[in-house]
Structure formats: structure tokens, C-alpha cells
Design an enzyme around this catalytic site. Structure first.
Site, PDB file in Angstrom:
ATOM      1  N   SER A 124      49.540  25.352  15.481  1.00  0.00           N
ATOM      2  CA  SER A 124      50.466  24.925  16.540  1.00  0.00           C
ATOM      3  C   SER A 124      50.836  25.787  17.634  1.00  0.00           C
ATOM      4  CB  SER A 124      51.770  24.568  15.606  1.00  0.00           C
ATOM      5  OG  SER A 124      52.994  24.464  16.687  1.00  0.00           O
ATOM      6  N   TYR A 148      58.252  27.300   9.437  1.00  0.00           N
ATOM      7  CA  TYR A 148      56.939  26.185   9.735  1.00  0.00           C
ATOM      8  C   TYR A 148      55.982  26.913  10.489  1.00  0.00           C
ATOM      9  CZ  TYR A 148      54.314  22.892  12.632  1.00  0.00           C
ATOM     10  OH  TYR A 148      53.413  22.003  13.096  1.00  0.00           O
ATOM     11  N   LYS A 152      51.992  28.030   9.471  1.00  0.00           N
ATOM     12  CA  LYS A 152      50.520  27.838  10.376  1.00  0.00           C
ATOM     13  C   LYS A 152      49.921  29.001  10.541  1.00  0.00           C
ATOM     14  CE  LYS A 152      50.960  23.185  10.785  1.00  0.00           C
ATOM     15  NZ  LYS A 152      49.826  22.330  10.003  1.00  0.00           N
TER      16      LYS A 152
HETATM   17  N1  UFG Z   1      65.000  17.724  23.100  1.00  0.00           N
HETATM   18  C1  UFG Z   1      66.088  17.322  23.739  1.00  0.00           C
HETATM   19  N2  UFG Z   1      66.713  16.335  22.851  1.00  0.00           N
HETATM   20  C2  UFG Z   1      66.126  15.850  21.604  1.00  0.00           C
HETATM   21  C3  UFG Z   1      64.942  16.345  21.267  1.00  0.00           C
HETATM   22  C4  UFG Z   1      64.405  17.618  22.180  1.00  0.00           C
HETATM   23  O1  UFG Z   1      66.738  17.759  24.653  1.00  0.00           O
HETATM   24  O2  UFG Z   1      66.859  14.913  21.010  1.00  0.00           O
HETATM   25  C5  UFG Z   1      64.272  18.995  24.078  1.00  0.00           C
HETATM   26  C6  UFG Z   1      64.009  20.150  23.375  1.00  0.00           C
HETATM   27  O3  UFG Z   1      65.322  21.106  23.631  1.00  0.00           O
HETATM   28  C7  UFG Z   1      62.695  20.659  24.137  1.00  0.00           C
HETATM   29  C8  UFG Z   1      62.019  19.410  24.432  1.00  0.00           C
HETATM   30  O4  UFG Z   1      62.914  18.221  24.344  1.00  0.00           O
HETATM   31  O5  UFG Z   1      63.081  21.315  25.262  1.00  0.00           O
HETATM   32  C9  UFG Z   1      60.989  19.057  23.319  1.00  0.00           C
HETATM   33  O6  UFG Z   1      61.463  19.128  22.073  1.00  0.00           O
HETATM   34  P1  UFG Z   1      60.637  18.716  20.626  1.00  0.00           P
HETATM   35  O7  UFG Z   1      61.536  18.669  19.688  1.00  0.00           O
HETATM   36  O8  UFG Z   1      60.139  17.342  20.977  1.00  0.00           O
HETATM   37  O9  UFG Z   1      59.315  19.513  20.583  1.00  0.00           O
HETATM   38  P2  UFG Z   1      59.434  21.262  20.495  1.00  0.00           P
HETATM   39  O10 UFG Z   1      58.715  21.833  21.664  1.00  0.00           O
HETATM   40  O11 UFG Z   1      60.714  21.746  20.019  1.00  0.00           O
HETATM   41  O12 UFG Z   1      58.536  21.322  19.182  1.00  0.00           O
HETATM   42  C10 UFG Z   1      57.061  20.788  19.110  1.00  0.00           C
HETATM   43  C11 UFG Z   1      56.754  20.194  17.642  1.00  0.00           C
HETATM   44  C12 UFG Z   1      56.828  21.396  16.874  1.00  0.00           C
HETATM   45  C13 UFG Z   1      55.740  22.445  17.316  1.00  0.00           C
HETATM   46  C14 UFG Z   1      56.166  22.827  18.718  1.00  0.00           C
HETATM   47  C15 UFG Z   1      55.576  23.817  19.211  1.00  0.00           C
HETATM   48  O13 UFG Z   1      57.814  19.450  17.070  1.00  0.00           O
HETATM   49  O14 UFG Z   1      56.329  20.836  15.455  1.00  0.00           O
HETATM   50  O15 UFG Z   1      56.471  21.619  19.588  1.00  0.00           O
HETATM   51  O16 UFG Z   1      54.130  23.442  19.402  1.00  0.00           O
HETATM   52  F1  UFG Z   1      55.790  23.715  16.367  1.00  0.00           F
END
Ligand code: UFG
Length: 339
Positions: A124, A148, A152
Site C-alpha cells: 500500500s 495497518y 504492510k
Molecule cells: N473521505 C471523506 N469522507 C468519507 C471517507 C473519506 O471525506 O466518508 C476522504 C478522506 O478524508 C480522503 C479521501 O476521502 O481525503 C479518501 O479517503 P479513503 O478512506 O477512501 O482512502 P484513504 O486515502 O484514506 O485510504 C486508502 C485505503 C487505505 C490505504 C490508503 C493509502 O483505504 O487502505 O488509501 O494507500 F492505506
């Protein structure tokens, strides 16, 4: 090649099975159905019009894994099996280290028992931590922050050391950015249990009426519109990267790291707008506080994968949103009906 796919019934695993079979490979799945359902494999089987052989087995079960390896004699392994919720990893660290780290060691032992020396690992981009510069290239320092991310990172280290001790072996560490999208058939897709943690499944559940509105986690980041920017990658493109990686591993020895992303970042508001267009309906949202642990922006430099694997992402934002909407609208409760 005969390819053992751990976690093959999951979101990325199922899409990868389809691309493996399309490329002429022979997969065998092990999955403990902790965060996946057998119905997903039934659907893959329908799509490829052949049975998908599998064993219901935990990646920590050395005896069962060794038996599978002795029967199937894999020439390569794609290792997806693992726990993947960042927030949950902070609450259940022992489980995360056990499944993601000890599970990887158990898998290596089962592979050694049959002389299998090729593995593609589901890593990741979160191993990089807070960006020192963007886009991230593979030489960017790795400072994993969440449990997490640490699991990884540790598994990457174990696999790299294992390859060094087995110089004829091939280890391919794929650092995924943000996987989204669904198969073009709308028969398989992401089916999170409970309230989705991730943006795309949350948006699609709002669109289909399962949830009232999206909470946008912060609009005061140092980005163009203030909301978080991520490099979303279509799961079908990601699946094809795994096929390229096992084919590369067939002819090469070494431990290699590849970013798997598009190189193009989109903000939360970009994602909402693109999804509204694909689903032809408004997505109600409300801006709330930042989510702890989130960074402002992440983007991949994926040129290394292009150069060495001959892989690059082909599907853009519209295809991502249209395919998610296709899957979500045809399966409003995910695989529920088939469970
Ligand atoms: N976000 C919102 N509202 C939500 C969910 C997310 O505004 O309900 C925003 C987050 O703040 C972020 C973006 O949308 O700016 C993406 O969030 P995600 O949770 O979809 O993804 P992340 O980048 O936080 O995490 C993902 C994977 C992880 C991984 C990470 C980095 O879920 O497993 O990318 O690779 F580790």
C-alpha cells in the site's frame, strides 16, 4: 502459470482472477471468507464460464496451506489475504500483525515446502507516510504511521529479506494507491461490511439511498479546493498490474517495488461531481472535521511500473464512477442476496 491467489474472494482478488484467466493463467484461491463471500467466486465463475477451485483456509494455517500447495503446485503466488481497515488496525493491533505479518511468514513456509519462489504482494502507498514530496516515487522514504501501514511495511521487509536469501526467487511489491471501480459486467465489485470507511463505497451507498449524506472530512487542506486529494486507480487496471507482475516474475529474479496508481489526483469534491454525473443524481454532503491521520494529498509516480512491467492505468475517472454505479445500482445490498 499455476497461480495461488490468497484472499482471492475479496474485492481486488476477484477482479484479478478474471484478468488472470483472460491472460491464460490457472488460478487457485484460498480464502477464509472473513471479509468476503463465496458468492463472489460464484459470480467470477459465471463470468469466466469455468469453475474457480478454492479452499476455505486461513492464511495463518500452515498445515492447510501446505496441503493446498502440495496438491496445486503453484508456480507463483499472489498474496492479497489480509486485514485492511486503517482505523480498526489501531484498535486490534495484534490481529493485524498476526494476519498480515505472521500470515505472510506462514505462506512463505508453505511455498518453500513446494519450492515456489515467486510472489506478488499486495502492499500500500500508505507505507510512505507523510509526503516529503509528490508524486511519491518508490525511493521516497517509508515512514509507516498506522498499525495497518506498519504491517504492510514489515511484510515488504520480510519478503525482501527472503528473496535475498533465495536469490533465484522473485518478489514483487505492489504499492497500491486508492483502488475503486467495479467489473464492467456489474456482477462483482466492492462490498464493504457495515459502514464504509472509504470514500467511493460511501458515495455509492448515498447515491443508492442506503445512507443520507456523505461527510467530507475537512475542506481546509492545502489543495486546490481544500478537500483531500488521492490517486484513485480502477480495480481492473490494478488487477492487470498483477498479471503483468507475475509474468515479469516468471523471467526475472529479485525484489522489486512498484507504485500502482494513475499519477492523477482528484479531490473529494471532484469525486462527488464525477459520481453525480455517472449516477445522474445529486450526492448530498456536509463538510465536517478532518479525519485524524489523513494527509492532504497523495499521488503516484507510476513510471517505474510502466518502464519495467509495461503497465499503465488505462481507465479514467468516468469509467471508475460509471462502473461503481453499475455495480451498486444492480446490487444495492452488495452480495447480500447471494449470501
Ligand atoms: N473521505 C471523506 N469522507 C468519507 C471517507 C473519506 O471525506 O466518508 C476522504 C478522506 O478524508 C480522503 C479521501 O476521502 O481525503 C479518501 O479517503 P479513503 O478512506 O477512501 O482512502 P484513504 O486515502 O484514506 O485510504 C486508502 C485505503 C487505505 C490505504 C490508503 C493509502 O483505504 O487502505 O488509501 O494507500 F492505506
Amino acid at each position: 502459470m499455476r497461480v495461488l491467489v490468497t484472499g482471492g474472494a475479496g474485492y481486488i482478488g476477484t477482479h484479478t482472477l478474471i484478468e488472470l484467466i483472460a491472460a491464460g493463467h490457472e488460478p487457485y484461491v484460498v480464502d477464509n471468507f472473513d471479509n468476503a463471500v463465496p458468492e463472489a467466486l460464484n459470480r467470477v465463475s459465471e463470468l469466466v464460464q469455468r469453475p474457480i477451485p478454492f479452499t476455505d483456509c486461513d492464511v495463518r494455517d500452515r498445515k492447510a496451506l501446505t496441503e493446498v500447495c502440495e496438491t496445486f503446485r503453484p508456480e507463483a503466488v499472489i498474496h492479497f489475504a489480509g486485514l485492511k481497515a486503517v482505523g480498526e488496525s489501531e484498535e486490534r493491533p495484534r490481529d493485524y500483525y498476526d494476519v498480515n505479518v505472521a500470515g505472510t511468514l506462514t505462506l512463505l513456509a508453505a511455498m518453500e515446502a513446494v519450492g515456489c519462489r515467486r510472489i506478488v504482494f499486495s502492499s500500500s502507498a500508505t507505507v510512505y507516510g507523510v509526503p516529503e514530496y509528490l508524486p511519491y516515487d518508490e525511493a521516497h522514504p517509508t515512514v509507516p504511521l498506522s498499525v495497518y501501514a506498519k504491517t504492510k511495511h514489515m511484510a515488504e521487509g520480510i519478503l525482501t529479506d527472503w528473496q535475498r536469501a533465495n536469490p533465484e526467487g522473485a518478489v514483487m511489491l505492489l504499492r497500491y494507491f486508492n483502488p475503486v471501480g467495479a467489473h464492467v459486467s456489474s456482477r462483482i465489485g466492492e462490498d464493504p461490511q457495515g459502514i464504509p470507511n472509504n470514500l467511493m463505497p460511501f458515495i455509492s451507498q448515498v447515491a443508492v439511498g442506503r445512507r443520507d449524506k456523505l461527510m467530507v472530512f475537512g475542506d481546509d487542506y492545502d489543495t486546490a479546493d481544500g478537500t483531500g486529494v488521492r490517486d484513485y486507480i480502477h480495480v481492473t487496471d490494478l488487477a492487470r498490474a498483477h498479471v503483468k507482475a507475475i509474468e515479469f516474475a516468471e523471467h526475472t529474479a529479485g525484489a522489486e517495488v512498484f507504485n500502482i496508481g494513475t499519477g492523477q489526483g482528484y479531490s473529494v469534491l471532484d469525486m462527488i461531481r464525477a459520481f453525480e454525473k455517472a449516477a445522474d443524481r445529486p450526492i448530498p454532503y456536509e463538510v465536517t472535521d478532518r479525519r485524524p491521520g489523513d494527509v492532504a494529498a497523495m499521488e503516484a509516480d507510476a513510471s517505474r511500473a510502466a518502464k519495467h512491467l509495461g503497465w499503465r492505468a488505462e481507465l479514467g475517472l468516468d469509467a471508475m464512477c460509471e462502473s461503481v454505479w453499475g455495480w451498486q445500482s444492480a446490487n444495492p445490498q452488495g452480495y447480500e442476496e447471494g449470501r
